[in-house]
Design a protein around this motif. Structure first.
Motif, PDB file in Angstrom:
ATOM      1  N   ALA A  41      46.638  42.888  25.793  1.00 47.47           N
ATOM      2  CA  ALA A  41      45.981  41.740  26.426  1.00 47.47           C
ATOM      3  C   ALA A  41      44.800  41.259  25.602  1.00 47.47           C
ATOM      4  N   LYS A  42      44.755  39.937  25.388  1.00 48.26           N
ATOM      5  CA  LYS A  42      43.577  39.316  24.769  1.00 48.26           C
ATOM      6  C   LYS A  42      42.315  39.752  25.512  1.00 48.26           C
ATOM      7  N   ASN A  43      42.405  39.735  26.844  1.00 46.00           N
ATOM      8  CA  ASN A  43      41.193  39.951  27.639  1.00 46.00           C
ATOM      9  C   ASN A  43      40.798  41.424  27.759  1.00 46.00           C
ATOM     10  N   ARG A 144      30.935  27.498  33.381  1.00 49.52           N
ATOM     11  CA  ARG A 144      30.967  28.847  32.835  1.00 49.52           C
ATOM     12  C   ARG A 144      29.581  29.321  32.397  1.00 49.52           C
ATOM     13  N   PRO A 145      28.661  29.387  33.357  1.00 56.52           N
ATOM     14  CA  PRO A 145      27.312  29.836  33.015  1.00 56.52           C
ATOM     15  C   PRO A 145      27.272  31.333  32.696  1.00 56.52           C
ATOM     16  N   ILE A 146      26.146  31.802  32.188  1.00 59.68           N
ATOM     17  CA  ILE A 146      26.020  33.226  31.847  1.00 59.68           C
ATOM     18  C   ILE A 146      24.866  33.869  32.606  1.00 59.68           C
ATOM     19  N   ASP A 147      24.502  33.237  33.747  1.00 62.28           N
ATOM     20  CA  ASP A 147      23.354  33.761  34.495  1.00 62.28           C
ATOM     21  C   ASP A 147      23.573  35.195  34.991  1.00 62.28           C
ATOM     22  N   PHE A 148      24.802  35.541  35.412  1.00 56.98           N
ATOM     23  CA  PHE A 148      25.040  36.919  35.896  1.00 56.98           C
ATOM     24  C   PHE A 148      24.793  37.909  34.750  1.00 56.98           C
ATOM     25  N   HIS A 149      25.230  37.506  33.554  1.00 55.36           N
ATOM     26  CA  HIS A 149      25.062  38.384  32.385  1.00 55.36           C
ATOM     27  C   HIS A 149      23.577  38.608  32.102  1.00 55.36           C
ATOM     28  N   VAL A 187      34.477  38.835  35.864  1.00 54.44           N
ATOM     29  CA  VAL A 187      35.093  39.732  34.886  1.00 54.44           C
ATOM     30  C   VAL A 187      34.100  40.022  33.758  1.00 54.44           C
ATOM     31  N   GLY A 188      33.577  38.953  33.158  1.00 59.68           N
ATOM     32  CA  GLY A 188      32.687  39.128  32.015  1.00 59.68           C
ATOM     33  C   GLY A 188      31.414  39.876  32.385  1.00 59.68           C
ATOM     34  N   ALA A 189      30.823  39.559  33.523  1.00 56.12           N
ATOM     35  CA  ALA A 189      29.566  40.225  33.895  1.00 56.12           C
ATOM     36  C   ALA A 189      29.811  41.701  34.190  1.00 56.12           C
ATOM     37  N   PHE A 325      45.881  36.127  43.066  1.00 53.88           N
ATOM     38  CA  PHE A 325      46.662  35.377  42.075  1.00 53.88           C
ATOM     39  C   PHE A 325      45.701  34.855  41.012  1.00 53.88           C
ATOM     40  N   MET A 326      45.874  35.283  39.780  1.00 56.01           N
ATOM     41  CA  MET A 326      44.904  34.945  38.724  1.00 56.01           C
ATOM     42  C   MET A 326      44.835  33.444  38.437  1.00 56.01           C
ATOM     43  N   THR A 327      43.646  32.986  38.166  1.00 53.97           N
ATOM     44  CA  THR A 327      43.464  31.575  37.796  1.00 53.97           C
ATOM     45  C   THR A 327      44.272  31.209  36.546  1.00 53.97           C
ATOM     46  N   ASP A 328      44.431  32.163  35.643  1.00 49.93           N
ATOM     47  CA  ASP A 328      45.154  31.884  34.386  1.00 49.93           C
ATOM     48  C   ASP A 328      46.651  31.636  34.617  1.00 49.93           C
ATOM     49  N   VAL A 350      38.428  29.838  41.278  1.00 46.98           N
ATOM     50  CA  VAL A 350      37.639  30.608  40.305  1.00 46.98           C
ATOM     51  C   VAL A 350      36.821  29.689  39.402  1.00 46.98           C
ATOM     52  N   TYR A 351      37.454  28.637  38.873  1.00 52.01           N
ATOM     53  CA  TYR A 351      36.750  27.695  38.004  1.00 52.01           C
ATOM     54  C   TYR A 351      36.689  26.326  38.666  1.00 52.01           C
ATOM     55  N   GLU A 352      35.651  25.568  38.331  1.00 51.56           N
ATOM     56  CA  GLU A 352      35.488  24.260  38.978  1.00 51.56           C
ATOM     57  C   GLU A 352      36.240  23.142  38.285  1.00 51.56           C
ATOM     58  N   ASN A 353      36.847  23.422  37.138  1.00 47.03           N
ATOM     59  CA  ASN A 353      37.510  22.331  36.431  1.00 47.03           C
ATOM     60  C   ASN A 353      38.787  22.817  35.753  1.00 47.03           C
ATOM     61  N   ARG A 384      36.936  30.002  51.238  1.00 41.13           N
ATOM     62  CA  ARG A 384      36.717  28.786  50.470  1.00 41.13           C
ATOM     63  C   ARG A 384      35.449  28.912  49.616  1.00 41.13           C
ATOM     64  N   ARG A 385      35.514  28.476  48.359  1.00 37.16           N
ATOM     65  CA  ARG A 385      34.319  28.460  47.501  1.00 37.16           C
ATOM     66  C   ARG A 385      33.875  27.029  47.326  1.00 37.16           C
ATOM     67  N   GLU A 386      32.571  26.859  47.126  1.00 37.73           N
ATOM     68  CA  GLU A 386      32.021  25.514  46.999  1.00 37.73           C
ATOM     69  C   GLU A 386      32.634  24.717  45.847  1.00 37.73           C
ATOM     70  N   LEU A 387      32.908  25.433  44.742  1.00 41.28           N
ATOM     71  CA  LEU A 387      33.350  24.714  43.550  1.00 41.28           C
ATOM     72  C   LEU A 387      34.840  24.426  43.535  1.00 41.28           C
ATOM     73  N   GLU A 388      35.561  24.776  44.622  1.00 42.49           N
ATOM     74  CA  GLU A 388      37.010  24.762  44.459  1.00 42.49           C
ATOM     75  C   GLU A 388      37.639  23.371  44.500  1.00 42.49           C
TER      76      GLU A 388
HETATM   77  N1  EPU Z   1      30.231  32.865  36.485  1.00 41.89           N
HETATM   78  C1  EPU Z   1      28.935  32.496  36.745  1.00 41.89           C
HETATM   79  N2  EPU Z   1      27.938  33.101  36.035  1.00 41.89           N
HETATM   80  C2  EPU Z   1      28.200  34.044  35.086  1.00 41.89           C
HETATM   81  C3  EPU Z   1      29.525  34.421  34.823  1.00 41.89           C
HETATM   82  C4  EPU Z   1      30.545  33.812  35.546  1.00 41.89           C
HETATM   83  O1  EPU Z   1      28.683  31.642  37.614  1.00 41.89           O
HETATM   84  O2  EPU Z   1      27.244  34.541  34.470  1.00 41.89           O
HETATM   85  C5  EPU Z   1      31.322  32.204  37.225  1.00 41.89           C
HETATM   86  C6  EPU Z   1      32.181  31.339  36.292  1.00 41.89           C
HETATM   87  O3  EPU Z   1      31.591  30.079  36.069  1.00 41.89           O
HETATM   88  C7  EPU Z   1      33.476  31.268  37.043  1.00 41.89           C
HETATM   89  C8  EPU Z   1      33.553  32.652  37.735  1.00 41.89           C
HETATM   90  O4  EPU Z   1      32.220  33.165  37.728  1.00 41.89           O
HETATM   91  O5  EPU Z   1      33.418  30.271  38.042  1.00 41.89           O
HETATM   92  C9  EPU Z   1      34.486  33.632  37.072  1.00 41.89           C
HETATM   93  O6  EPU Z   1      34.114  33.886  35.745  1.00 41.89           O
HETATM   94  P1  EPU Z   1      34.362  35.302  35.052  1.00 41.89           P
HETATM   95  O7  EPU Z   1      33.066  35.797  34.544  1.00 41.89           O
HETATM   96  O8  EPU Z   1      35.149  36.181  35.971  1.00 41.89           O
HETATM   97  O9  EPU Z   1      35.300  34.890  33.842  1.00 41.89           O
HETATM   98  P2  EPU Z   1      35.113  35.224  32.311  1.00 41.89           P
HETATM   99  O10 EPU Z   1      34.774  36.655  32.120  1.00 41.89           O
HETATM  100  O11 EPU Z   1      34.287  34.202  31.662  1.00 41.89           O
HETATM  101  C10 EPU Z   1      37.569  36.051  31.992  1.00 41.89           C
HETATM  102  C11 EPU Z   1      38.692  35.663  31.090  1.00 41.89           C
HETATM  103  C12 EPU Z   1      39.270  34.350  31.540  1.00 41.89           C
HETATM  104  C13 EPU Z   1      39.759  34.503  32.980  1.00 41.89           C
HETATM  105  C14 EPU Z   1      38.610  34.981  33.877  1.00 41.89           C
HETATM  106  C15 EPU Z   1      39.060  35.247  35.292  1.00 41.89           C
HETATM  107  C16 EPU Z   1      38.062  36.613  28.981  1.00 41.89           C
HETATM  108  C17 EPU Z   1      37.625  36.385  27.582  1.00 41.89           C
HETATM  109  N3  EPU Z   1      38.193  35.531  29.741  1.00 41.89           N
HETATM  110  O12 EPU Z   1      36.608  35.012  31.839  1.00 41.89           O
HETATM  111  O13 EPU Z   1      40.387  34.110  30.711  1.00 41.89           O
HETATM  112  O14 EPU Z   1      40.241  33.263  33.437  1.00 41.89           O
HETATM  113  O15 EPU Z   1      38.037  36.178  33.333  1.00 41.89           O
HETATM  114  O16 EPU Z   1      40.003  36.260  35.321  1.00 41.89           O
HETATM  115  O17 EPU Z   1      38.312  37.742  29.391  1.00 41.89           O
HETATM  116  C18 EPU Z   1      41.937  32.859  29.553  1.00 41.89           C
HETATM  117  O18 EPU Z   1      42.387  33.942  29.145  1.00 41.89           O
HETATM  118  O19 EPU Z   1      42.507  31.740  29.389  1.00 41.89           O
HETATM  119  C19 EPU Z   1      40.687  32.859  30.277  1.00 41.89           C
HETATM  120  C20 EPU Z   1      39.964  31.760  30.520  1.00 41.89           C
END
Ligand code: EPU
Length: 456
Positions: A41-43, A144-149, A187-189, A325-328, A350-353, A384-388
């Protein structure tokens, strides 16, 4: 030739040049049949590569896909002094002993369109006491903010400084364990917390963690390295920091997103595809929806075969974190649903766009209405999520060829399936993005009998 670097040519490093293989023409209307082999898996692979920075010795990662996201992480590791060797079979050996700080402009130049650089923070803070993150890319599927990180890293004791060129982090006194509750099971956080907590002083408790199979595989990687990580069923993960980690030897979990993509390609084109390397357990939710939409599958020892059971049927789906069910998966599924008799609804939570790609499908003859504020539905499972947003897909609609531009990784793959389903010829540009996440994409299209030409 070093295969794991070859895709970097298609990654788009921001030099404005159009890499070869960025425009294809497809003549559709013919079922896809054949065998596709999926690798790791890429992820997971990209995250496990970052984890190698934490070890004192060499790590070996197997089944690494030859995709441009891997090439980006590889070159980022290399600018940080990690030696990376690749075998043609997808085995990477990562030696962190020369790890060092990298100049900001080098990090920026190598980060490409990837979001992975943010996951370098924890390991680099432990190793070097500082880290830098350039402006992050990734698919254009929402803010796709990084505030959680950043909040998590602050909890560990990092100092975060925003600069015009990116974000600089430092940890003059080292990092310590933390109590963290994520506002959403990101996932990322979750990966950020894991990669940081394993070497922090003391214990970390993470609540509302993501529990995707790729996260569990990363935990397995870290445990092989010497980490102590346990979890409870209610999205709580405990990490006891340790003083030293060693290299790992690990085979990456299979790419669930690629499996779902080819399964939807079989469904949409009325084809028959055997996906070697696909496994059932991690895909139960997808397989349920696939079956409800009129798909047939056969789980075998070495993979899963996918085709239609009969006419396609409309479904109601809501994307969610695992085990939902995964957004992907929704983008390729929507293409198949344009061929189902009746009205399907896909709620993207999961994503707003991530439904913008449907405009081009309408251009190809689909009948998809996107509700930007989402839709109420009596039998929802996911809160329901606000961004959906919601897409209402009415079918069946014959699709016809068109000229389309790939907007993001999964959307791009979906355009290819749509073009293969459509009567006539389509031209798809910006195809390079698809190779961020799909290995040997053109070879695989050929293997299932797609009629296409690379024109630019
Ligand atoms: N979010 C925040 N703040 C943050 C981090 C996330 O608000 O600091 C929000 C995002 O904006 C989004 C939601 O949380 O609305 C979910 O984001 P998440 O952090 O779970 O996603 P990600 O780690 O950025 C990974 C995959 C994505 C996959 C998602 C959901 C990688 C590199 N990317 O993204 O994969 O869609 O998890 O499973 O692992 C793809 O492969 O095409 C892809 C986009």
């Amino acid at each position: 030739m070093n295969t794991l670097l070859s895709e970097s040519a298609a990654s788009g490093r921001g030099d404005g040049s159009q890499p070869a293989g960025d425009v294809i023409t497809i003549r559709g209307g013919r079922p896809l049949r054949g065998t596709i082999e999926v690798k790791g898996a890429k992820n997971l692979a990209t995250k496990a590569m970052v984890a190698a920075l934490l070890g004192e010795t060499v790590s070996t990662l197997r089944d690494v896909p030859d995709i441009s996201d891997v090439a980006v992480v590889r070159s980022l590791l290399e600018v940080h002094g990690v030696t990376v060797d690749a075998d043609a079979d997808g085995t990477l050996r990562l030696d962190p002993k020369g790890a060092k700080s990298a100049a900001m402009d080098l990090i920026d130049a190598h980060a490409g369109a990837s979001r992975i650089p943010i996951l370098f923070c924890g390991p680099l803070l432990h190793l070097l006491g500082q880290a830098f993150i350039p402006d992050l890319g990734g698919c254009r599927i929402g803010d796709r903010p990084i505030d959680f990180h950043l909040n998590a890293l602050r909890n560990f004791g990092a100092v975060v400084e925003k600069l015009p060129s990116g974000i600089r982090l430092s940890a003059p006194d080292g990092l310590h364990g933390a109590n963290i509750e994520l506002p959403y099971p990101s996932v990322g956080a979750t990966e950020q917390v894991l990669l940081t907590a394993v070497r922090a002083k003391g214990t970390t408790e993470l609540r509302n963690a993501a529990i995707e199979p790729e996260i569990m595989d990363l935990i397995a990687v870290l445990q092989k390295m010497g980490a102590i990580i346990s979890y409870e069923p209610n999205r709580v993960i405990f990490i006891e920091g340790v003083d030293e980690l060693v290299g790992y030897d690990h085979r990456a979990i299979f790419d669930r997103n690629e499996v779902a993509s080819w399964a939807c390609a079989a469904l949409a084109t009325d084809g028959d595809i055997f996906v070697a390397g696909a496994k059932q357990q991690e895909m139960l939710t997808f397989l349920n929806v696939f079956r409800k939409a009129g798909g047939w599958f056969d789980v075998r020892e070495d993979g899963i075969q996918f085709r239609r059971a009969g006419d396609l049927k409309p479904v109601m789906v809501e994307t969610d974190v695992h085990p939902g069910f995964m957004t992907d998966w929704q983008q390729p599924l929507i293409v198949a649903l344009t061929q189902a008799e009746g009205t399907s609804i896909v709620h993207e939570t999961v994503y707003e766009n991530r439904l913008g790609f449907t405009q081009a499908l309408n251009h190809m003859g689909a009948d998809i209405v996107v509700h930007a504020e989402g839709l109420a539905s009596p039998d929802r499972r996911v809160p329901r999520r606000e961004l959906e947003q919601a897409a209402v897909i009415t079918g069946p609609t014959p699709l016809h060829g068109a000229d389309v531009v790939v907007p993001d990784l999964r959307g791009g793959y979906s355009y290819v399936i749509a073009a293969l389903t459509a009567a006539g010829e389509s031209t798809i540009s910006n195809v390079g993005i698809i190779r961020r996440g799909y290995e040997k994409f053109f070879d695989k299209l050929t293997a299932v009998g797609a009629d296409f030409d690379v024109v630019g």
